[in-house]
Design a protein around this motif. Structure first.
Motif, mmCIF file in Angstrom:
data_model
loop_
_atom_site.group_PDB
_atom_site.id
_atom_site.type_symbol
_atom_site.label_atom_id
_atom_site.label_comp_id
_atom_site.label_asym_id
_atom_site.label_seq_id
_atom_site.Cartn_x
_atom_site.Cartn_y
_atom_site.Cartn_z
ATOM 1 N N ALA A 116 -20.222 99.241 84.683
ATOM 2 C CA ALA A 116 -20.669 97.869 84.426
ATOM 3 C C ALA A 116 -19.463 96.932 84.385
ATOM 4 N N TRP A 117 -19.707 95.685 84.804
ATOM 5 C CA TRP A 117 -18.690 94.640 84.731
ATOM 6 C C TRP A 117 -19.085 93.653 83.640
ATOM 7 N N PRO A 118 -18.230 93.459 82.625
ATOM 8 C CA PRO A 118 -18.548 92.484 81.576
ATOM 9 C C PRO A 118 -18.666 91.080 82.148
ATOM 10 N N GLY A 119 -19.438 90.249 81.486
ATOM 11 C CA GLY A 119 -19.576 88.869 81.909
ATOM 12 C C GLY A 119 -18.356 88.043 81.530
ATOM 13 N N ASN A 120 -18.328 86.810 82.000
ATOM 14 C CA ASN A 120 -17.248 85.891 81.627
ATOM 15 C C ASN A 120 -17.833 84.733 80.823
ATOM 16 N N ASP A 121 -17.085 83.662 80.687
ATOM 17 C CA ASP A 121 -17.546 82.539 79.875
ATOM 18 C C ASP A 121 -18.340 81.492 80.655
ATOM 19 N N ASP A 122 -18.645 81.783 81.913
ATOM 20 C CA ASP A 122 -19.329 80.813 82.759
ATOM 21 C C ASP A 122 -20.849 80.926 82.620
ATOM 22 N N PRO A 123 -21.578 79.821 82.706
ATOM 23 C CA PRO A 123 -23.048 79.897 82.709
ATOM 24 C C PRO A 123 -23.525 80.658 83.937
ATOM 25 N N VAL A 124 -24.610 81.392 83.798
ATOM 26 C CA VAL A 124 -25.093 82.216 84.909
ATOM 27 C C VAL A 124 -26.319 81.615 85.597
ATOM 28 N N SER A 125 -26.986 80.696 84.933
ATOM 29 C CA SER A 125 -28.219 80.134 85.492
ATOM 30 C C SER A 125 -28.207 78.615 85.419
ATOM 31 N N THR A 126 -28.952 78.014 86.331
ATOM 32 C CA THR A 126 -29.125 76.566 86.336
ATOM 33 C C THR A 126 -30.557 76.247 86.737
ATOM 34 N N CYS A 127 -31.064 75.146 86.255
ATOM 35 C CA CYS A 127 -32.378 74.676 86.674
ATOM 36 C C CYS A 127 -32.175 73.463 87.583
ATOM 37 N N LEU A 128 -32.657 73.568 88.812
ATOM 38 C CA LEU A 128 -32.436 72.546 89.825
ATOM 39 C C LEU A 128 -33.694 71.728 90.070
ATOM 40 N N VAL A 129 -33.500 70.445 90.336
ATOM 41 C CA VAL A 129 -34.573 69.559 90.768
ATOM 42 C C VAL A 129 -34.117 68.870 92.044
ATOM 43 N N MET A 159 -32.431 84.445 81.622
ATOM 44 C CA MET A 159 -31.489 83.449 81.109
ATOM 45 C C MET A 159 -32.062 82.030 81.160
ATOM 46 N N PRO A 160 -32.771 81.642 82.239
ATOM 47 C CA PRO A 160 -33.408 80.311 82.210
ATOM 48 C C PRO A 160 -34.463 80.164 81.118
ATOM 49 N N VAL A 161 -35.257 81.216 80.877
ATOM 50 C CA VAL A 161 -36.270 81.141 79.828
ATOM 51 C C VAL A 161 -35.595 80.943 78.472
ATOM 52 N N HIS A 162 -34.467 81.632 78.273
ATOM 53 C CA HIS A 162 -33.709 81.456 77.038
ATOM 54 C C HIS A 162 -33.160 80.030 76.943
ATOM 55 N N MET A 163 -32.659 79.512 78.069
ATOM 56 C CA MET A 163 -32.138 78.145 78.112
ATOM 57 C C MET A 163 -33.234 77.140 77.756
ATOM 58 N N LEU A 164 -34.402 77.302 78.337
ATOM 59 C CA LEU A 164 -35.519 76.399 78.070
ATOM 60 C C LEU A 164 -35.986 76.518 76.621
ATOM 61 N N HIS A 165 -35.967 77.735 76.084
ATOM 62 C CA HIS A 165 -36.320 77.957 74.681
ATOM 63 C C HIS A 165 -35.376 77.188 73.768
ATOM 64 N N GLU A 166 -34.080 77.233 74.081
ATOM 65 C CA GLU A 166 -33.088 76.524 73.279
ATOM 66 C C GLU A 166 -33.292 75.006 73.366
ATOM 67 N N ALA A 167 -33.905 74.558 74.462
ATOM 68 C CA ALA A 167 -34.196 73.121 74.616
ATOM 69 C C ALA A 167 -35.534 72.740 74.001
ATOM 70 N N GLY A 168 -36.226 73.715 73.385
ATOM 71 C CA GLY A 168 -37.491 73.437 72.712
ATOM 72 C C GLY A 168 -38.713 73.602 73.582
ATOM 73 N N LEU A 169 -38.571 74.267 74.739
ATOM 74 C CA LEU A 169 -39.696 74.460 75.653
ATOM 75 C C LEU A 169 -40.074 75.932 75.728
ATOM 76 N N GLU A 170 -41.351 76.220 75.509
ATOM 77 C CA GLU A 170 -41.831 77.600 75.532
ATOM 78 C C GLU A 170 -42.739 77.827 76.733
ATOM 79 N N GLN A 171 -42.536 78.964 77.374
ATOM 80 C CA GLN A 171 -43.297 79.333 78.568
ATOM 81 C C GLN A 171 -44.789 79.431 78.253
ATOM 82 N N GLY A 172 -45.604 78.860 79.120
ATOM 83 C CA GLY A 172 -47.054 78.935 78.964
ATOM 84 C C GLY A 172 -47.623 77.888 78.026
ATOM 85 N N THR A 173 -46.759 77.300 77.202
ATOM 86 C CA THR A 173 -47.192 76.245 76.277
ATOM 87 C C THR A 173 -46.670 74.886 76.723
#
Length: 304
Positions: A116-129, A159-173
């Motif tokens: 396995a390769w450990p991660g770094n300090d960079d974000p791994v996901s983005t939400c695009l519009v 990771m995006p679902v976690h990001m959205l959760h941190e922004a106060g948005l829950e999947q399906g709701t």
């Protein structure tokens, strides 16, 4: 080196399917073959459809073959969960997986992590519009539809679902998910106006105008980025893999994922160059993924 697509028992679209199958005994001719003489078999999901572009999966197989002195055969499967199931069921020897599918596989107790390769300090996901979208922030996606790559994708789902959760948005709701079957499908859905946003790996926007990312520069913009990941990528293997082949692969990995092969390996080399490789990582290194998965109502620790 490439073989026809592996015939899995249907597309494993739900993690619960894998959870059930993990309790069933594995039967395969792979375990009965003389491992020292057999080709190394490798399960993967397709990466792009452009016949004029270099395929990093083919490049990986060629370089691994050169470094090990063994033939490497590629078996195409439809999604990440099918890669896990192919390894667990002894249909293939190895697979390359990002953090969450790796955690899923390791938590079945029936798949080994070779490296396995450990991660770094960079974000791994983005939400695009799209550039002309009225959406300016993640909060603006409330009540909208969001495209995700795959239900077992690290950068395209967990990771995006976690990001959205941190922004106060829950999947399906607060928003409706659309599972596009891959990152490329998410981009098509965004391009055609089927969704308000597509959440994907931060790598793709740098590939403008390619088969990997069909938009030109300036046609999309990011409205949010995720946290880093504890593990960037893992090499998983079937537990019945013989020790000689196991050691051969582990010894070859630093040479395979080297600066010399970076251009050929393309997206597969991202996050590996200059990062210290962990051999035989303990299951505990995947615990952060278990914690984040719980936000998506997936308990990876129960998949044994």
């Amino acid at each position: 080196m490439r073989r026809p697509a592996l015939l899995a028992a249907g597309t494993l679209g739900l993690i619960s399917v894998l959870a059930v199958s993990a309790c069933q005994p594995a039967t395969s001719d792979a375990a009965d073959q003389p491992d020292a003489d057999a080709p190394i078999t490798f399960a993967t999901t397709p990466l792009g459809d452009d016949p004029t572009a270099a395929n990093p999966i083919d490049a990986f197989a060629e370089v691994l073959s050169e470094e090990t002195g063994r033939e490497v055969e590629i078996r195409d499967v439809p999604d990440y969960l099918s890669v896990v199931e192919a390894i667990r069921s002894d249909h293939v020897d190895i697979g390359i997986m990002s953090g969450f599918p790796s955690a899923l596989a390791v938590n079945t107790g029936e798949v080994d992590a070779l490296a396995a390769w450990p991660g770094n300090d960079d974000p791994v996901s983005t939400c695009l519009v799209l550039a002309d979208s009225p959406v300016q922030s993640l909060e603006d996606l409330r009540g909208g539809t969001i495209a995700f790559a795959d239900q077992a994708s690290s950068s395209g789902y967990f990771m995006p679902v976690h990001m959205l959760h941190e922004a106060g948005l829950e999947q399906g709701t607060d928003y409706e998910p659309l599972f596009a079957g891959g990152h490329d499908g998410s981009f098509v859905a965004l391009e055609q106006g089927q969704v308000d946003a597509a959440c994907t790996s931060t790598l793709f926007p740098s590939m403008t105008g390619t088969d990997m990312f069909p938009f030109e520069e300036g046609e999309t913009r990011s409205v949010g980025e995720s946290e880093p990941m504890a593990i960037q990528m893992s090499i998983l293997s079937r537990q019945s893999l013989d020790e000689e082949t196991r050691t051969l692969i582990q010894d070859a990995l630093p040479q395979v994922f080297s600066e010399e092969n970076a251009e050929e390996l393309g997206v597969l080399a991202e996050g590996t160059l200059g990062v210290e490789l962990m051999l035989d990582p303990e299951p505990a290194v995947y615990q952060p993924f278990v914690d984040i998965a719980a936000i998506a109502d997936v308990d990876l620790s129960d998949l044994g």
